[in-house]
Motif scaffolding. Sequence first.
Motif, PDB file in Angstrom:
ATOM      1  N   GLU A 159       0.808  -1.217   0.000  1.00 55.16           N
ATOM      2  CA  GLU A 159       0.000   0.000   0.000  1.00 55.16           C
ATOM      3  C   GLU A 159       0.847   1.277   0.000  1.00 55.16           C
ATOM      4  OE1 GLU A 159      -0.565  -2.522   2.521  1.00 55.16           O
ATOM      5  OE2 GLU A 159      -1.649  -3.426   0.846  1.00 55.16           O
ATOM      6  N   GLY A 160       1.907   1.263   0.811  1.00 56.93           N
ATOM      7  CA  GLY A 160       2.721   2.455   0.917  1.00 56.93           C
ATOM      8  C   GLY A 160       3.790   2.579  -0.159  1.00 56.93           C
ATOM      9  N   LYS A 191       3.909   2.692  -3.475  1.00 59.00           N
ATOM     10  CA  LYS A 191       3.790   3.565  -4.646  1.00 59.00           C
ATOM     11  C   LYS A 191       4.333   4.966  -4.324  1.00 59.00           C
ATOM     12  CE  LYS A 191       0.244   4.993  -8.050  1.00 59.00           C
ATOM     13  NZ  LYS A 191       1.001   6.141  -8.514  1.00 59.00           N
ATOM     14  N   VAL A 192       3.821   5.526  -3.231  1.00 62.82           N
ATOM     15  CA  VAL A 192       4.216   6.888  -2.841  1.00 62.82           C
ATOM     16  C   VAL A 192       5.704   6.961  -2.499  1.00 62.82           C
ATOM     17  CG1 VAL A 192       3.885   8.682  -1.083  1.00 62.82           C
ATOM     18  CG2 VAL A 192       1.904   7.495  -2.066  1.00 62.82           C
ATOM     19  N   ILE A 193       6.171   5.984  -1.724  1.00 63.53           N
ATOM     20  CA  ILE A 193       7.576   6.001  -1.290  1.00 63.53           C
ATOM     21  C   ILE A 193       8.526   5.794  -2.471  1.00 63.53           C
ATOM     22  CG2 ILE A 193       9.276   4.509  -0.132  1.00 63.53           C
ATOM     23  CD1 ILE A 193       8.257   6.387   1.824  1.00 63.53           C
ATOM     24  N   GLU A 199       8.049   6.571  -5.568  1.00 66.22           N
ATOM     25  CA  GLU A 199       8.023   7.825  -6.325  1.00 66.22           C
ATOM     26  C   GLU A 199       8.967   8.847  -5.681  1.00 66.22           C
ATOM     27  OE1 GLU A 199       3.945   8.972  -7.537  1.00 66.22           O
ATOM     28  OE2 GLU A 199       4.503  10.936  -6.747  1.00 66.22           O
ATOM     29  N   GLN A 200       8.824   8.979  -4.369  1.00 64.42           N
ATOM     30  CA  GLN A 200       9.672   9.913  -3.622  1.00 64.42           C
ATOM     31  C   GLN A 200      11.151   9.557  -3.757  1.00 64.42           C
ATOM     32  OE1 GLN A 200       8.623   9.959   0.553  1.00 64.42           O
ATOM     33  NE2 GLN A 200      10.136  11.519   1.088  1.00 64.42           N
ATOM     34  N   TYR A 252       4.813  -4.475  -4.597  1.00 63.44           N
ATOM     35  CA  TYR A 252       4.453  -3.433  -5.543  1.00 63.44           C
ATOM     36  C   TYR A 252       5.446  -3.452  -6.710  1.00 63.44           C
ATOM     37  CZ  TYR A 252       3.860   1.253  -7.458  1.00 63.44           C
ATOM     38  OH  TYR A 252       3.664   2.307  -8.304  1.00 63.44           O
TER      39      TYR A 252
END
Lengths: 211, 211
Positions: free
Chosen positions: B156-157, B159-161, B163-164, B179
């Motif tokens: 869940e987390g 994708k965002v991480i 990207e960062q 992921y």
Amino acid sequence: MGKANISNPVIRRLPRYYRFLGELKSKGFTRISSGELSRRMGLTASQVRQDFNCFGEFGQQGYGYNVDILQSEIGAILGLNKMHKAVLIGVGNLGRAVAQHINFNLFGFQIIGYFEQKESLIGQMIKNTPIRNIRDLDEFCRENKPEVAVLCIPKEGAKVISEQLVRLGIKGFWNFSHYDISLNYPEVQVENVHINDSLMTLSYKLNNLDK
Amino acid sequence: MGKANISNPVIRRLPRYYRFLGELKSKGFTRISSGELSRRMGLTASQVRQDFNCFGEFGQQGYGYNVDILQSEIGAILGLNKMHKAVLIGVGNLGRAVAQHINFNLFGFQIIGYFEQKESLIGQMIKNTPIRNIRDLDEFCRENKPEVAVLCIPKEGAKVISEQLVRLGIKGFWNFSHYDISLNYPEVQVENVHINDSLMTLSYKLNNLDK
């Protein structure tokens, strides 16, 4: 479905197919062509068709595969629908992570006992199952007849423990120790986990970026 | 040594060669023939010779390989002698086990920071390095310029991480999350760890024992 003479590389790809199909399912796919599946998996379409032909007919030419049925059939070939009783040996950091992180039930395994020699851990619970004293392994196995052992102990202890486990009727090992069980027990099924190999591959890729 | 056009299967075998040669070394072997090495690894001798030919000449015909030199040369091809700075994201059970169990330095990686969002873990130490607040990731990366991220967080987390992290200059991921990073960042090097695949293979083997 005929399962004779399935080659090792095909067997190795089955879990990947199972995994990819699960992901497709969760994304809402109901049908997929061998072309599309192969693209997503980095294989060729003919490779995918050849692999599936080893097990009989999964789809219709030109119509693609039913994702749900295909995944179930591959799951059945993998035996994920049959439960094997397992013990996990060594609940240090690695063993604990394996115990808590891996959803054994999804893959046909039920952990019925955890074993450890470190006194301070004995009696603690993992997923409602107590950590037992390694000295009680003999009695526990005779009573409960596990078929599989997950080995999460250092190399040094693995020789003695694997000998004991084979004697107690263990037929398969998921081996995280760096001890080569197959060498002494060729009749036993062993899957070794070598996480470091993928770390080395990452190193290779990073070092060959600009070449 | 020529490294052009090395095929993926050859690259995948390099860590295994490296590992096997290390074991031979620790058992006191100084020389080994391609025949003996292939037998131990479950390959054919011609396969082994072909693989090594991709990288130039490692041995002399009929005389075998020097175990120590061969391992060093394969290590150098894998880039294990060059250090990459890395951050590890997520120190739950899995992340902690990875951090403590994997000897990163042996494989060309130095973990310079651990990051976590769970308040109770922040400030704790792993191998003399503090666990930092994930909110400090940006600042830390700008200052210390890690190239690699070890991702030990749930899907869940991720994708965002990821990207960062790509934005912060990360060029390679050792990915334990489920992921698919490569899908969005094809230019980044990713090694995914799918431990479950080997568990499914064990299930297959156990279910096809008597066939």
